[in-house]
Enzyme design. Structure first.
Site, mmCIF file in Angstrom:
data_model
loop_
_atom_site.group_PDB
_atom_site.id
_atom_site.type_symbol
_atom_site.label_atom_id
_atom_site.label_comp_id
_atom_site.label_asym_id
_atom_site.label_seq_id
_atom_site.Cartn_x
_atom_site.Cartn_y
_atom_site.Cartn_z
ATOM 1 C CB SER A 177 -0.555 -0.153 1.574
ATOM 2 O OG SER A 177 -2.041 -0.021 0.952
ATOM 3 C CG ASP A 421 -6.177 -3.089 -4.197
ATOM 4 O OD1 ASP A 421 -6.923 -2.743 -3.685
ATOM 5 O OD2 ASP A 421 -5.097 -3.049 -4.237
ATOM 6 C CG HIS A 446 -4.559 -3.581 -0.076
ATOM 7 N ND1 HIS A 446 -4.389 -2.896 -1.448
ATOM 8 C CD2 HIS A 446 -4.660 -3.184 0.762
ATOM 9 C CE1 HIS A 446 -3.560 -1.709 -0.638
ATOM 10 N NE2 HIS A 446 -3.687 -2.163 0.029
#
Length: 485
Positions: A177, A421, A446
């Site tokens: 991320s 995602d 994700h």
């Protein structure tokens, strides 16, 4: 337009694999490597290192302690690599469980594993309790300063004081991320510090002028449309149903009672907050619905089947679906639709999105996505940032700092993305060069490739992890063949 977008409150959250809350809380408190668990005590894996508050000028000599977790159980001190996890927006002890893959392969590579906390999160506060008190102190919260912290920490870890030398240990960066963005940027900016970077679910192009502002919501919507057209239609129609019901005081009371809200709906701000919470849950689920049997989205969608039977029936259907998330045990007495992020995490990330991390954020509704229409207006957004923090966001700051879509000079970076995602919409989905590669995982969400292995892992996730290992081995081998000390 909302003061702060839903994604600013729920961005980059990944849930634990474990369904047992006791084990989850234990993972938060300790660092698992192999069979060892280093608990959160200074003599067992938790350390700190003094950093400059300002790495880029000579005007501020202040220093602070940055926390990091380390395990060298399997480390070959002379030749073994250092696996360095670049912490993102949260306490580092809360991020460990998102990187089980790194811990698992440390034995195979005889590596030291380090998890470094991001400044202004967790315990790494440059000015302690005063870190958020004024604009000057808060101004040192930037990605550039955080990356410079990581560089100094890596230099410290590689020092061999006894022999007065730099250890010949290659360093591989990992992150997911925002942390994946940091790992990639660390390699781009400081190629002499890390040999390569695994950047999982890293939306480095989710910025102004690089990605259309509604792409995130388009991808998020596909997770529901692929599961059930009826479910997607129910969510899509629910926004107008909420607006219609809450036009009157009796309607607000009806929704408060029937949705079992902890906080009553007293005004339009409360209604907006409730809708933001619901939308945030849909986004969160799209990001983190692991590709295993008994999908949470499937469970939610089983309840959402009344999109054309009137507002009240539709909203009760939505409530039953949302109950799968907030009341899976049946023990919750009421629905709390307020943010659940720690205060420091909330404050830190909101400030970052008001300075350099400007993610254009809009939903169109209708055929484009299942969310309530919400246009992006940079000027209005900037004014609200100025009012809250006294700073004006720089829309193209990230592009200027890190090159935007021009990655031709970068090397040794693997960008991996699950195509379910929503943040893959701002990720690198095509190979840039022979050494900057994109690994795509269809029907995956994700940061799954960085999680610990699981019996239900899909073939593509297993293959992606094996590809990571091959690249890591190549980078280490190349380093050892070079003349770099």
């Amino acid at each position: 337009m909302r003061v702060f977008t839903r994604r600013e409150r729920l961005r980059f959250r990944v849930r634990s694999r474990s369904s047992k809350s006791s084990r989850t809380s234990r993972i938060f408190r300790c660092l698992h490597i192999g069979t060892r668990c280093f608990r959160s005590r200074s003599d067992q894996g938790m350390y700190s290192f003094y950093h400059a508050v300002d790495h880029f000028s000579f005007a501020n000599d202040d220093t602070f302690k940055l926390k990091y977790l380390m395990n060298n159980t399997f480390w070959d001190v002379e030749n073994g690599p250092i696996f360095f996890y670049t912490g993102n927006e949260g306490p580092i002890v809360d991020l460990i469980h998102t990187a089980g893959f790194v811990r698992e392969i440390s034995k195979e590579f005889r590596a030291m594993v380090v998890f470094a906390e991001h400044r202004y999160y967790g315990d790494s506060m440059p000015y302690g309790n005063d870190s958020f008190n004024d604009k000057k102190k808060l101004g040192y919260l930037t990605s550039q300063q955080a990356i410079a912290d990581f560089v100094d920490l890596i230099d410290h870890l590689r020092k061999d004081s006894a022999l007065n030398r730099k250890r010949p240990n290659p360093v591989i960066a990992f992150g997911g991320s925002y942390g994946g963005m940091l790992s990639a940027w660390l390699r781009m900016k400081y190629p002499a510090t890390v040999e390569g970077a695994i950047a999982s679910s890293a939306p480095i192009w989710q910025f102004n002028g690089m990605t259309p502002c509604n792409n995130f919501y388009k991808v998020a919507s596909l997770s529901y449309r692929n599961k059930s057209a009826e479910c997607a239609a129910t969510i899509s129609n629910s926004w107008n149903a909420i607006n219609n019901i809450t036009k009157t005081e009796s309607g607000k009371l009806w929704l408060t009672k029937n949705w079992m809200l902890c906080q009553p709906l007293n005004n339009t701000d409360d209604v907006t907050q409730l809708k933001d919470w619901a939308a945030g849950m849909y986004e969160y689920l799209a990001m983190n619905d692991l590709p295993y049997p008994s999908s949470m989205i499937e469970k939610l969608c089983e309840q959402m089947t009344y999109h054309a039977l009137g507002d009240e029936n539709l909203l009760m259907s939505v409530f039953r679906g949302l109950s799968v998330l907030f009341n899976s045990t049946g023990e919750s007495e009421c629905l709390k639709y307020e943010t659940v992020n720690p205060e420091s995490t909330e404050r830190g990330w909101r400030y970052q999105t008001c300075t350099e991390m400007v993610f254009p954020d809009c939903a169109n509704g209708g055929e484009d996505d299942i969310f309530e229409p919400n246009p992006w207006d940079f000027e209005e957004y900037a004014q609200k940032c100025e009012k809250k923090y006294g700073v004006r966001p720089i829309a193209d700051a990230i592009e200027k700092q890190y090159g935007g879509r021009n990655l031709k000079t970068a090397s040794n970076i693997i960008f991996s993305n699950g195509l379910w995602d929503p943040f893959s919409s701002g990720g690198v989905l095509k190979n840039i060069s022979s050494t900057v590669q994109a690994l795509l995982m269809p029907k995956t969400t994700h940061q799954v490739d960085l999680l610990a292995s699981h019996p239900n892992d899909t073939l593509i996730v297993v293959q992606t992890r094996e590809a990571h290992k091959r690249w890591i081995k190549k980078w280490i081998d190349d380093y050892r063949l070079s003349d770099i000390p």
